[in-house]
Motif scaffolding. Structure first.
Motif, PDB file in Angstrom:
ATOM      1  N   UNK A  77       0.840  -1.202   0.000  1.00  0.00           N
ATOM      2  CA  UNK A  77       0.000   0.000   0.000  1.00  0.00           C
ATOM      3  C   UNK A  77       0.875   1.252   0.000  1.00  0.00           C
ATOM      4  N   UNK A  78       1.938   1.267   0.802  1.00  0.00           N
ATOM      5  CA  UNK A  78       2.842   2.406   0.809  1.00  0.00           C
ATOM      6  C   UNK A  78       3.534   2.609  -0.523  1.00  0.00           C
ATOM      7  N   UNK A  79       3.873   1.516  -1.183  1.00  0.00           N
ATOM      8  CA  UNK A  79       4.517   1.564  -2.494  1.00  0.00           C
ATOM      9  C   UNK A  79       3.624   2.297  -3.498  1.00  0.00           C
ATOM     10  N   UNK A  80       2.324   2.033  -3.392  1.00  0.00           N
ATOM     11  CA  UNK A  80       1.381   2.660  -4.326  1.00  0.00           C
ATOM     12  C   UNK A  80       1.013   4.083  -3.909  1.00  0.00           C
ATOM     13  N   UNK A  81       0.746   4.310  -2.621  1.00  0.00           N
ATOM     14  CA  UNK A  81       0.242   5.619  -2.190  1.00  0.00           C
ATOM     15  C   UNK A  81       1.339   6.670  -2.091  1.00  0.00           C
ATOM     16  N   UNK A  82       2.567   6.265  -1.771  1.00  0.00           N
ATOM     17  CA  UNK A  82       3.639   7.250  -1.606  1.00  0.00           C
ATOM     18  C   UNK A  82       4.560   7.335  -2.820  1.00  0.00           C
ATOM     19  N   UNK A  83       4.857   6.189  -3.433  1.00  0.00           N
ATOM     20  CA  UNK A  83       5.787   6.176  -4.563  1.00  0.00           C
ATOM     21  C   UNK A  83       5.076   6.154  -5.914  1.00  0.00           C
ATOM     22  N   UNK A  84       3.780   5.876  -5.902  1.00  0.00           N
ATOM     23  CA  UNK A  84       3.024   5.914  -7.153  1.00  0.00           C
ATOM     24  C   UNK A  84       3.260   4.736  -8.063  1.00  0.00           C
ATOM     25  N   UNK A  85       3.823   3.669  -7.527  1.00  0.00           N
ATOM     26  CA  UNK A  85       4.137   2.497  -8.346  1.00  0.00           C
ATOM     27  C   UNK A  85       3.117   1.399  -8.076  1.00  0.00           C
TER      28      UNK A  85
END
Length: 462
Positions: free
Chosen positions: A175-183
């Motif tokens: 979830x952090x990968x998607x919400x913070x890094x946009x990946x």
């Protein structure tokens, strides 16, 4: 645009110096009026504190009282325990303390430029920029990511026994990968997760020189891995439709004046700290609900009533789940995600008659404060109704400080609450959380609380 990002990333300027940088070291003589212990030469009490932070803190409190000193890695430190101490140090209306000076020995080697390593106006400016990622309209967008990632992981949670901590780490990192890094979370690798985790775990390094195989060596390699990852994501440039933290910080560069290196610093720290802290909170909630099935049934009833369709959950519905909120708070009371919060005195000050010299590293201990019987009757019992308004009357507002306080209060409180509640709503739709062993886990509390050896859990079909 690719050339611009790649060239800027190569400059890598450092963050502005902290006002704590010129502070004097405080000797044993300056703190002779405070009771405490030194421990081993140079290392002091650090090996003992890292091995079992809760036991160490409890022993020091019982032997020396709520204000005591200890020696670690060449420095004398003060530890203050209790709600009044939390308010004095964290709220810090007179600005007696530097967060950067307190956290530098812990995170300074690998998290230069993160919010915890900034003070004063510089901190306020950067905090405002990062806080934009946690506003209400952003949360509504994040729910779409939560509801994409959580259901995709559920089949693995329902295939028999599993380690709940490992699953929580993978989930919160995705979830952090998607919400913070946009990946896309599906592109997050175990090597990526391990790298961010190694950076966080380096805060407990007793030996801070990189030697082959030790934690500092792993963290140094992890830092290079993470930098390569983020440089690669920056080089692509964010599309106008993206609302992740990376995209927002990059798009606003012309207005904010942030350097690429400052953007990287925020992305690294927010991603590492959020997933490690949130996986700690998640596994604690799962453990206490499995151990207390009556509370599990009660929160299931609330969640299913208030959120008929979890795939269409809104922030309003999730925020309105008051029992689920109390359960999260009680789990964080029993297992504080961050055991000690550090500061450094930038001027001479006094706490309850004890003089604190300028330059002193000061820690407050929410982990221990949360378990003191004078503030929390029957403190080892799991009782979410402690947080009902009627039972909270008269309780010091800093008796419960799982997210810090004051200018450095954690930005991700609401983000964490929404994520945990939505996970529970999905898990409890047609399942019960059960423990696979009657043996209680051993919890290790530094840098974030986690079950040693994992936590065996099974989701049993209803």
């Amino acid at each position: 645009m690719t050339m611009q990002f790649a060239g800027a990333a190569a400059i890598r300027p450092g963050p502005p110096p902290s006002p704590a940088a010129a502070l004097p070291e405080v000797t044993a003589r300056r703190l002779a009026h405070v009771p405490g212990k030194k421990g081993m030469p140079f290392f002091g009490i650090l090996p003992e504190a890292v091995m079992d932070p809760y036991r160490f803190a409890r022993r020091m409190y019982e032997r020396f009282g709520p204000v005591h000193r200890f020696y670690a890695c060449g420095n004398w430190n003060l530890q203050l325990v209790g709600p009044e101490a939390n308010e004095f140090v964290l709220f810090d209306a007179p600005r007696n303390f530097s967060a950067a000076g307190g956290w530098e020995p812990v995170f300074g080697r690998h998290f230069k430029g993160g919010l915890l390593l900034r003070d004063g106006d510089d901190h306020q400016r950067h905090r405002k920029l990062v806080a934009a990622a946690f506003k209400q309209h952003q949360m509504e967008g994040y729910l779409g990511i939560f509801n994409r990632v959580i259901p995709a992981t559920l089949p693995a949670w329902r295939q028999g026994r599993f380690d709940a901590y490992a699953k929580a780490q993978a989930l919160t990192f995705g979830i952090g990968f998607a919400t913070f890094l946009g990946e896309d979370e599906a592109l997050a690798t175990q090597a990526d997760l391990n790298a961010f985790r190694s950076l966080m775990r380096s805060s407990t390094s007793v030996v801070t020189t990189p030697l082959p195989g030790n934690s500092e060596w792993r963290a140094t390699r992890a830092q290079a891995h993470v930098r390569r990852l983020i440089d690669r994501l920056l080089a692509r440039g964010p599309g106008p439709e993206r609302r992740d933290l990376l995209a927002n910080l990059v798009r606003d560069r012309a207005e904010t004046g942030l350097s690429i290196d400052e953007i990287v610093s925020h992305l690294v720290f927010v991603t590492a700290a959020s997933f490690d802290t949130l996986s700690s909170a998640t596994v604690s909630v799962l453990y206490y609900l499995a151990k207390n099935p009556e509370w599990q049934e009660a929160v299931r009833a609330e969640l299913t009533e208030r959120i008929p369709d979890p795939h269409a959950a809104t922030t309003g519905q999730l925020t309105g789940c008051a029992l689920a909120e109390r359960i999260l708070k009680e789990a964080l009371r029993l297992n504080a995600a961050a055991p000690v919060l550090w500061r450094r005195a930038v001027r001479d000050c006094t706490f309850e008659g004890v003089e604190i010299p300028r330059g002193t590293i000061v820690g407050v201990n929410p982990m221990l404060t949360h378990l003191l019987p004078q503030y929390w009757p029957n403190p080892d019992a799991f009782d979410p109704d402690r947080f009902l308004p009627a039972r909270s009357e008269g309780r010091h507002r800093y008796a419960f400080a799982p997210f810090g306080g004051g200018a450095h209060t954690c930005l991700g409180m609401h983000f964490a609450s929404l994520q945990v509640k939505l996970l529970l709503r999905h898990l409890l739709e047609d399942g019960r959380i059960t423990l696979t062993s009657s043996r209680p886990p051993k919890w290790h509390h530094w840098p974030n609380c986690r079950p040693v050896g994992g936590l065996g859990v099974e989701i049993v079909a209803r």
